[in-house]
Motif scaffolding. Structure first.
Motif, short mmCIF file in Angstrom:
data_model
loop_
_atom_site.label_atom_id
_atom_site.label_comp_id
_atom_site.label_asym_id
_atom_site.label_seq_id
_atom_site.Cartn_x
_atom_site.Cartn_y
_atom_site.Cartn_z
N HIS A 5 108.03 -14.75 46.55
CA HIS A 5 106.73 -15.38 46.79
C HIS A 5 106.06 -14.89 48.07
O HIS A 5 105.26 -15.61 48.68
N GLY A 6 106.38 -13.67 48.47
CA GLY A 6 105.84 -13.14 49.72
C GLY A 6 104.32 -13.05 49.72
O GLY A 6 103.68 -13.28 50.75
N TYR A 7 103.72 -12.72 48.57
CA TYR A 7 102.26 -12.66 48.51
C TYR A 7 101.64 -14.02 48.80
O TYR A 7 100.67 -14.14 49.55
N ALA A 8 102.22 -15.06 48.20
CA ALA A 8 101.69 -16.41 48.42
C ALA A 8 101.88 -16.83 49.88
O ALA A 8 100.98 -17.46 50.48
N VAL A 9 103.02 -16.48 50.47
CA VAL A 9 103.28 -16.83 51.87
C VAL A 9 102.27 -16.15 52.79
O VAL A 9 101.69 -16.78 53.68
N GLY A 10 102.05 -14.84 52.58
CA GLY A 10 101.10 -14.12 53.41
C GLY A 10 99.67 -14.61 53.24
O GLY A 10 98.93 -14.77 54.22
N LEU A 11 99.26 -14.87 51.99
CA LEU A 11 97.90 -15.36 51.73
C LEU A 11 97.69 -16.75 52.32
O LEU A 11 96.59 -17.06 52.80
N GLU A 12 98.73 -17.58 52.27
CA GLU A 12 98.61 -18.93 52.85
C GLU A 12 98.36 -18.84 54.35
O GLU A 12 97.50 -19.56 54.89
N TRP A 13 99.08 -17.95 55.03
CA TRP A 13 98.86 -17.79 56.47
C TRP A 13 97.44 -17.29 56.74
O TRP A 13 96.78 -17.75 57.67
N MET A 14 96.97 -16.36 55.93
CA MET A 14 95.62 -15.82 56.13
C MET A 14 94.56 -16.89 55.91
O MET A 14 93.54 -16.93 56.63
N ARG A 15 94.77 -17.77 54.93
CA ARG A 15 93.82 -18.86 54.69
C ARG A 15 93.79 -19.84 55.87
O ARG A 15 92.73 -20.32 56.26
N PRO A 42 106.13 -7.98 47.57
CA PRO A 42 105.94 -9.32 48.14
C PRO A 42 106.51 -9.49 49.54
O PRO A 42 105.83 -10.04 50.42
N ILE A 43 107.74 -8.99 49.78
CA ILE A 43 108.34 -9.22 51.10
C ILE A 43 107.64 -8.38 52.17
O ILE A 43 107.46 -8.83 53.31
N ASN A 44 107.19 -7.18 51.82
CA ASN A 44 106.44 -6.39 52.79
C ASN A 44 105.10 -7.05 53.12
O ASN A 44 104.64 -7.01 54.27
N PHE A 45 104.47 -7.64 52.13
CA PHE A 45 103.20 -8.34 52.37
C PHE A 45 103.42 -9.50 53.33
O PHE A 45 102.62 -9.73 54.25
N ALA A 46 104.52 -10.25 53.13
CA ALA A 46 104.82 -11.36 54.03
C ALA A 46 105.14 -10.86 55.44
O ALA A 46 104.70 -11.46 56.43
N MET A 47 105.89 -9.75 55.55
CA MET A 47 106.22 -9.22 56.88
C MET A 47 104.99 -8.66 57.58
O MET A 47 104.94 -8.61 58.81
N ALA A 48 103.99 -8.23 56.80
CA ALA A 48 102.80 -7.62 57.40
C ALA A 48 101.75 -8.65 57.78
O ALA A 48 100.82 -8.33 58.54
N ASN A 49 101.87 -9.88 57.28
CA ASN A 49 100.81 -10.88 57.48
C ASN A 49 101.43 -12.22 57.88
O ASN A 49 101.71 -13.07 57.03
N HIS A 50 101.64 -12.38 59.15
CA HIS A 50 102.15 -13.64 59.68
C HIS A 50 101.77 -13.73 61.16
O HIS A 50 101.16 -12.80 61.71
N ALA A 51 102.13 -14.82 61.80
CA ALA A 51 101.64 -15.10 63.14
C ALA A 51 102.08 -14.06 64.16
O ALA A 51 101.37 -13.78 65.13
N PRO A 75 116.36 -2.35 44.59
CA PRO A 75 115.57 -1.11 44.57
C PRO A 75 114.44 -1.21 45.58
O PRO A 75 113.32 -1.58 45.24
N TYR A 76 114.76 -0.87 46.82
CA TYR A 76 113.80 -1.09 47.91
C TYR A 76 113.00 0.16 48.26
O TYR A 76 111.93 0.07 48.82
N HIS A 77 113.54 1.35 47.97
CA HIS A 77 112.85 2.60 48.27
C HIS A 77 112.61 3.38 46.98
O HIS A 77 113.50 3.45 46.13
N PRO A 78 111.46 4.00 46.83
CA PRO A 78 111.26 4.91 45.69
C PRO A 78 112.29 6.03 45.74
O PRO A 78 112.63 6.52 46.82
N PRO A 79 112.78 6.51 44.61
CA PRO A 79 113.97 7.36 44.61
C PRO A 79 113.74 8.86 44.67
O PRO A 79 114.68 9.61 44.91
N LEU A 80 112.51 9.34 44.43
CA LEU A 80 112.36 10.76 44.16
C LEU A 80 112.67 11.65 45.36
O LEU A 80 113.33 12.68 45.21
N PHE A 81 112.23 11.27 46.56
CA PHE A 81 112.52 12.13 47.70
C PHE A 81 114.01 12.21 48.00
O PHE A 81 114.53 13.32 48.20
N PRO A 82 114.75 11.09 48.04
CA PRO A 82 116.20 11.25 48.25
C PRO A 82 116.88 12.03 47.12
O PRO A 82 117.87 12.72 47.36
#
Length: 498
Positions: A311-321, A269-278, A75-82
């Motif tokens: 664990h995307g949140y942890a991955v992104g936060l680790e890079w930020m730290r 989580p995965i969007n957070f990881a994709m948004a915060n990396h090198a 379930p990657y996209h909210p369903p109401l618009f489609p």
């Protein structure tokens, strides 16, 4: 003619809100229709100025209408618009080579949002300035694009506006009926865009600060009822997600299980990881997923992808730290892209910036040059500061909405379209400094907004002139598919008039 004006004035005096809603809806829909008539993409399900998730929405809607139940998918996209798009396909028939009828319906929904928003803006800004705000909303080039293509922002703006209208109306605690309506708006808005759910803390904080004389117990019961209704709206989709995630876990027994509680989506989580990396740019980029295999396609059987989903949140936060300076620069880049929404101008020609610019991946076209956004940003900030003062304290709710979206932007992707989705909250803050300045001189208080409305209505004349001619032509350049030579729509695309 004089008799017409006299009768119109009498009608306004008897039914000001109803007439104002009718006028703003009609003018908004007219401008959207005129814009479509001059657009070369009026029959396409997307726009040359915004591609976004149009292909996914179209495919999902077709499967929904045809009753095709594909294999279990995240379930990657909210369903109401489609779902809404599927309803249009069911009522109007499936597309037969043209998306024009469905675009018209979406344009009508956007026009209804402008009309609804004007109705509650009138109590905040006064009649004159609320019409200025409605003209700005209706004639925004970004909204002309979004409201005539397959974008969930069209539906989301309606629910955001309705949410704010209800909260302001029941500022000292909702009635039972108001609590039910607010819960419905919050639930349906969250099924349109997941971040809407995280408005609750901001709404509750504002309700607590401006509760008036309402007893705390009464306030807690009514707001609790609104939260409960929101939860009930989300429950069927959450149950469906639990079933799907259970099936996916059963199919990958050797991997760490995915959490089966997902009220809306699992992409946080995965969007957070994709948004915060090198290699993050501030906008959307799937680089952190692409480098892990499957050509950038998300595969839950891939252990590296599974790790980001869990664990995307942890991955992104680790890079930020580990890279605080890079993280700070990335935040600035996200905010700059978000504020590019203020660079988008007015009318079918995007005045004054023009129609030469670039379109970022899954984002809206941005014209060349960035001069407009800085003075407009200062005006919004001035409006937010004024909202903290007693005479304008009702505007503080809108400031909280802008703050909520700013925090979402810092955490995830800097989307230009993300700023446009909060126009119901943003435009009053933009106009508030002008309202305060002109309020000190009664003559200016009525003349300035009247002149502004007259000037803005010229945009309708310009759109009408463009609609009488042939559809405008545009050129585009960008990355191309090595197989068929076509532009890759999900990458950067540069656009300019032919």
């Amino acid at each position: 003619m004089r008799r017409f004006f006299v009768s119109a004035r009498g009608l306004w005096q008897r039914h000001p809100t109803a007439l104002g809603i009718a006028v703003t809806f009609t003018l908004s829909l007219l401008l959207r229709w005129l814009y479509l008539q001059s657009s070369p993409d009026r029959t396409w399900p997307f726009s040359i100025f915004f591609y976004g998730d149009a292909r996914f929405f179209h495919t999902y809607a077709l499967d929904h209408v045809r009753g095709h139940e594909g294999p279990a998918a995240l379930p990657y996209h909210p369903p109401l618009f489609p779902w809404l798009l599927g309803l249009l396909y069911r009522v109007l028939g499936e597309p037969q080579g043209s998306a024009y009828p469905y675009k018209l319906v979406l344009a009508a929904l956007s026009a209804a949002t402008v009309a609804l928003t004007w109705a509650w803006w009138r109590t905040l800004l006064g009649t004159a300035w609320s019409f200025v705000g409605a003209c700005l909303f209706a004639s925004s080039f970004g909204w002309l694009v979004l409201s005539t293509t397959y974008s969930n922002e069209v539906l989301y703006a309606f629910f955001l506006s309705a949410t704010l209208a209800l909260v302001l109306r029941h500022r000292e605690g909702p009635t039972w009926g108001g609590a039910v309506l607010l819960g419905l708006c919050m639930g349906l808005g969250s099924l349109t865009r997941a971040e809407h759910l995280y408005l609750w803390p901001f709404l509750l904080a504002w309700a607590w600060l401006y509760r008036g004389t309402t007893p705390l117990k009464t306030l807690a019961r009514r707001w609790g009822a609104a939260v409960l209704v929101c939860g009930l709206v989300l429950t069927p989709w959450a149950v469906r997600n639990a079933r799907v995630l259970h099936e996916l876990n059963a199919g990958t027994p050797g991997l760490e299980p995915l959490p089966e509680l997902a009220p809306i989506t699992v992409y946080g989580p995965i969007n957070f990881a994709m948004a915060n990396h090198a290699r993050a740019t501030g906008g959307f980029t799937p680089a952190s997923v692409s480098e892990l295999g499957q050509d950038g396609h998300l595969d839950i059987a891939n252990p590296a992808h599974r790790r980001l989903l869990l664990h995307g949140y942890a991955v992104g936060l680790e890079w930020m730290r580990e890279h605080p300076a890079d993280a700070a620069r990335l935040w600035l880049s996200k905010v700059a892209r978000w504020l590019d929404g203020l660079n988008l101008g007015l009318g079918a020609s995007n005045l004054p910036s023009g129609l030469s610019g670039s379109r970022a991946p899954v984002d809206l076209f941005v014209p060349e040059g960035a001069w407009m956004k800085w003075p407009l940003t200062l005006m919004v900030l001035a409006g937010a500061a004024l909202s903290l003062l007693r005479p304008w304290r009702e505007f503080s709710l809108l400031t909280l909405v802008v703050l909520h979206r700013a925090l979402i932007t810092l955490a995830f992707f800097g989307y230009t379209r993300g700023l446009l989705t909060i126009f119901p909250a943003l435009i009053p803050l933009l106009l508030l400094p002008l309202v305060v300045l002109t309020a000190r001189r009664p003559q200016l208080a009525s003349r300035v907004p009247a002149v502004a409305v007259v000037l803005l209505l010229l945009l309708w004349v310009e759109a009408g002139a463009l609609a009488l001619g042939a559809p405008r032509g545009f050129m585009a350049s960008g990355s191309t598919d090595q197989t068929n030579g076509k532009l890759i729509q999900d990458d950067w695309v540069r656009i300019w008039p032919r």
